[in-house]
Design a protein around this motif. Structure first.
Motif, PDB file in Angstrom:
ATOM      1  N   GLY A 202      15.937   8.706   0.424  1.00 58.64           N
ATOM      2  CA  GLY A 202      16.135  10.182   0.411  1.00 58.64           C
ATOM      3  C   GLY A 202      15.992  11.045   1.670  1.00 58.64           C
ATOM      4  O   GLY A 202      16.233  12.109   1.689  1.00 58.64           O
ATOM      5  N   LEU A 203      14.933  10.218   2.431  1.00 57.99           N
ATOM      6  CA  LEU A 203      14.679  10.931   3.669  1.00 57.99           C
ATOM      7  C   LEU A 203      15.643  10.802   4.701  1.00 57.99           C
ATOM      8  O   LEU A 203      15.291   9.927   5.628  1.00 57.99           O
TER       9      LEU A 203
ATOM     10  N   GLU B 132      10.236   0.189  -6.129  1.00 58.47           N
ATOM     11  CA  GLU B 132      11.590   0.584  -6.085  1.00 58.47           C
ATOM     12  C   GLU B 132      11.344   2.204  -5.959  1.00 58.47           C
ATOM     13  O   GLU B 132      12.463   2.775  -5.212  1.00 58.47           O
ATOM     14  N   ARG B 133      10.174   2.800  -6.375  1.00 57.29           N
ATOM     15  CA  ARG B 133      10.289   4.406  -6.384  1.00 57.29           C
ATOM     16  C   ARG B 133      10.018   4.671  -5.037  1.00 57.29           C
ATOM     17  O   ARG B 133      10.489   5.804  -4.293  1.00 57.29           O
ATOM     18  N   ILE B 134       9.464   3.774  -4.206  1.00 54.20           N
ATOM     19  CA  ILE B 134       8.861   4.485  -2.902  1.00 54.20           C
ATOM     20  C   ILE B 134      10.291   4.009  -2.037  1.00 54.20           C
ATOM     21  O   ILE B 134      10.438   4.619  -1.190  1.00 54.20           O
ATOM     22  N   GLU B 135      11.040   3.058  -2.466  1.00 55.08           N
ATOM     23  CA  GLU B 135      12.337   2.870  -1.761  1.00 55.08           C
ATOM     24  C   GLU B 135      13.386   4.038  -1.865  1.00 55.08           C
ATOM     25  O   GLU B 135      14.006   4.497  -1.098  1.00 55.08           O
TER      26      GLU B 135
ATOM     27  N   ARG C 226       0.747  -1.194   0.046  1.00 59.18           N
ATOM     28  CA  ARG C 226       0.121  -0.087  -0.024  1.00 59.18           C
ATOM     29  C   ARG C 226       0.817   1.156   0.022  1.00 59.18           C
ATOM     30  O   ARG C 226       0.995   2.005   0.904  1.00 59.18           O
ATOM     31  N   PRO C 227       1.545   1.470  -1.076  1.00 60.13           N
ATOM     32  CA  PRO C 227       2.371   2.599  -1.208  1.00 60.13           C
ATOM     33  C   PRO C 227       1.564   4.088  -0.590  1.00 60.13           C
ATOM     34  O   PRO C 227       2.177   4.889  -0.364  1.00 60.13           O
ATOM     35  N   ASP C 228       0.435   3.997  -1.077  1.00 62.91           N
ATOM     36  CA  ASP C 228      -0.300   5.552  -1.021  1.00 62.91           C
ATOM     37  C   ASP C 228      -0.163   5.614   0.609  1.00 62.91           C
ATOM     38  O   ASP C 228      -0.002   6.760   1.201  1.00 62.91           O
TER      39      ASP C 228
END
Length: 694
Positions: A302-303, A294-297, A262-264
């Motif tokens: 970056g945080l 992979e985009r969520i990772e 659930r990326p959202d």
């Protein structure tokens, strides 16, 4: 024969960890060496969390297997086979072994798991009676009215007396705060020989930490700092709904449980933690073992300062939620906030002096670091002072402030940008309670402080504009608070240099009457005594007059902290055997001390070994009242003093508290920029004790 005390309750969930910690803190810091032992633990196959807590907290070197006799599973099996006498004999034999190691042993009874309450009570009573240990009876006050609590107290006392036990005292724990006054009033009306103390329920202690959840779930930490795992979890939420509905259920300290696909929800939950418009969640648990996109990772990587742990488990959401719901709240050795809260609660509600008298604690002549720190805390608490901490945005300062507040040691004031201080505290999971935060630029005191500084420094050509700008500096602002009586002392230096910390003191507070030089000492807490080392932080090369002044100030500091001053003026030569400029300066300084303070025991020049070792002292300086018995060591220069204190600290494991500044009109103390939270707590406590003498 060891002295002893047995903790026994008549029912489960009575908050034993709070009482155990409170007693161990009291006994260890009174006696130095205290044994802890459990006759029966919940299981013989898994480690007992309370044994681990006490071992780590109090540095017990016993193997965990030596700190209990049986698991409840083993006892149940033995009782079923009619071998109860064998169990009791085994407990007494192993108890005898632990009593050979310690002058006092605290026995922690059973937890009421697996067998009937009546049977467990009988076992505890038999053990206590056969050990000859007085009993501290523990009564569970949770979800009970005052009348029910009184009935439970009477029942506990009568049951123990009927079993032949000696009752030292009774503690009613976990009383709802809104019932506390009524319960205390009812208990006070009881006509009994034994004291009864009432402790309130503390919600924080019933909350598991994120770390405990990680350990129980065997979760992987995807992101977040290790320190973030020590935050308590107030509630948990299954977040399988749409993101707007998830955000509607966000609460302070909540653990969010969501499927990993659930990326959202993941991104929205992380954003809520960074937003000032939402409460701060404690952590996010990703279930199902699904790989994140992979985009969520990439986004999470970056945080870098993400202030919330992101955890991953392979179990499904339902199983994970069941595990979390069933997880008992414990106080672990790493739960610093819970430990401070538990000990503070015990000390606030139990008359420890009366408890000592009831169990006939005999004090030792040894002074361990824990004992010394305890004495400092007790002295600070007896006459609370207001201490200002200028570095309110430093994480270590915030954590120390929370500990001091929960231990009720001092009244604190933090300086800094109010929003930034609170945001930092929220980010690291620190509860500042009612500690006031003052922002110098917005303070009503600013103009008055500037006027006072302008007047104090008029001889240096200070203008009003310069004074206003200077007072915006937190070190100067905090020092002026001390000067004007708005604070009793100041501690700084975690994020500032020593010069930045103490220069304002020289300009504003200035030296005390009769003192020509500001100096410092370290309180060196060795395993069995506390020594005073000066000057190891401020004066590079004092002359004879300055060295004499340092010695006199150091002796006064020693006496203030309960250390009988016997002053050794150190040099590379002892007595009249050596020559040279450095030796002559120490010899001259020694004579100046004797002339100014003929009441002080002082000797020098003397070498360190002759000052600290009785046999060497007698050989090198026979008849000296200081040689071999020195408690205050005055080094001839900063190079020698600084290197010596660090060498002793590192090689012997001594606790070095300081530098403690001396010679100022009011107390200001400096921290090392590498200081730990415990260092800050100790320094603030010392500053409060110094302020009591003003």
């Amino acid at each position: 024969m060891a002295e002893r005390l047995y903790i026994a309750s008549l029912e489960p969930r009575a908050g034993r960890s709070v009482v155990t910690l409170g007693l161990m803190e009291l006994l260890t810091r009174r006696l130095g060496s205290v044994g802890y032992w459990r006759p029966i633990v919940p299981s013989s196959t898994t480690r007992d969390h309370r044994i681990e807590l006490i071992r780590r907290r109090y540095g017990l070197e016993d193997d965990p297997e030596e700190l209990y006799a049986y698991g409840s599973d083993q006892v149940a099996s033995a009782l079923a086979e009619g071998r109860s006498d064998e169990v009791l004999k085994g407990i007494l034999e192993r108890a005898h072994v632990i009593e050979q190691r310690y002058p006092f042993v605290l026995y922690d009874g059973t937890d009421y798991t697996g067998t009937s309450a009546a049977l467990e009570f009988e076992v505890n009573a038999q053990i206590a009676t056969n050990l000859g240990a007085p009993v501290l009876a523990l009564v569970n006050g949770s979800d009970r009215c005052a009348d029910d609590v009184v009935d439970s107290v009477r029942l506990a006392r009568e049951s123990l007396l009927n079993e032949g036990c000696t009752v030292a005292a009774i503690v009613v724990n976990r009383v709802p705060p809104d019932h506390l006054d009524a319960v205390q009033e009812q208990v006070a009306s009881l006509t009994m020989d034994e004291p009864v103390w009432v402790l309130p329920e503390v919600p924080l202690l019933a909350m598991p930490t994120v770390r405990e959840i990680v350990d129980d779930l065997h979760a992987d930490q995807v992101s977040g700092a290790a320190a973030d795992l020590d935050r308590e979890v107030t509630t948990f939420k299954i977040t399988a709904m749409s993101l707007p509905n998830v955000l509607a259920h966000v609460e302070e300290g909540a653990l969010l449980i969501t499927p990993a696909d659930r990326p959202d929800v993941i991104v929205g939950a992380l954003a809520s933690r960074l937003a000032t418009t939402y409460p701060n969640i404690a952590a996010i648990v990703l279930t199902g073992g699904f790989p994140m996109h992979e985009r969520i990772e990439q986004l999470i990587d970056g945080l870098t300062d993400l202030p919330v742990p992101l955890l991953a488990v392979s179990a499904d959401t339902y199983t994970t939620t069941q595990r979390v719901a069933a997880l008992p709240a414990v106080i672990s050795a790493r739960s610093d906030r819970k430990i401070a809260t538990a000990i503070g609660t015990f000390e606030d509600h139990v008359d420890t002096a009366e408890l000592e008298r009831r169990i006939e604690v005999t004090r030792t002549d040894r002074v361990t670091p824990l004992m010394f720190e305890y004495e400092l805390l007790q002295r600070a608490r007896s006459d609370r002072k207001r201490i200002v901490l200028p570095e309110g945005e430093d994480e270590r300062i915030l954590r120390a402030a929370e500990v001091l507040d929960r231990r009720n040691v001092v009244d604190l004031i933090l300086l800094g940008d109010v929003e930034q201080v609170r945001a930092k505290a929220d980010a690291v999971g620190v509860d500042l309670g009612d500690i006031p935060i003052v922002e110098p630029a917005e303070s009503d005191w600013l103009e008055d402080f500037a006027a006072a500084y302008e007047q104090l420094r008029a001889h240096k050509g200070v203008t009003r504009d310069f004074a206003m700008e200077t007072m915006l500096d937190v070190s100067y602002f905090g020092t002026m608070m001390v000067h004007t009586g708005l604070a009793d002392g100041m501690v700084s230096g975690a994020a500032h240099t020593t010069q930045h910390t103490i220069r304002p003191s020289f300009e504003i507070i200035r030296t005390a009457p009769g003192v020509s030089i500001v100096s410092s000492v370290f309180l060196m807490c060795l395993p069995d005594r506390v020594l005073v080392y000066g000057d190891c932080a401020v004066n590079p090369e004092p002359d004879a007059d300055g060295l004499a002044d340092i010695a006199i100030s150091s002796a006064a500091t020693a006496a203030r902290f309960g250390i009988e001053p016997r002053v050794a003026m150190l040099s590379y030569s002892t007595g009249a055997s050596g020559q040279g400029r450095a030796v002559e300066m120490v010899r001259e300084a020694t004579e100046l001390v004797r002339a100014r303070r003929p009441d002080l025991e002082v000797d020098g020049p003397i070498q360190y070994d002759a000052a600290v070792d009785a046999s060497v002292g007698e050989a090198k300086l026979p008849g000296s009242s200081v040689a071999g018995r020195a408690t205050v060591f005055i080094f001839p220069d900063l190079n020698t003093g600084n290197n010596t204190y660090k060498a002793v600290q590192r090689s012997s494991g001594a606790t070095a508290i300081g530098p403690v500044l001396q010679g100022l009109n009011k107390p200001v103390n400096d921290l090392s920029r590498g200081c730990l939270v415990d260092d800050i707590v100790n320094t603030v406590t010392i500053t409060a004790v110094q302020a009591q003498a003003d």
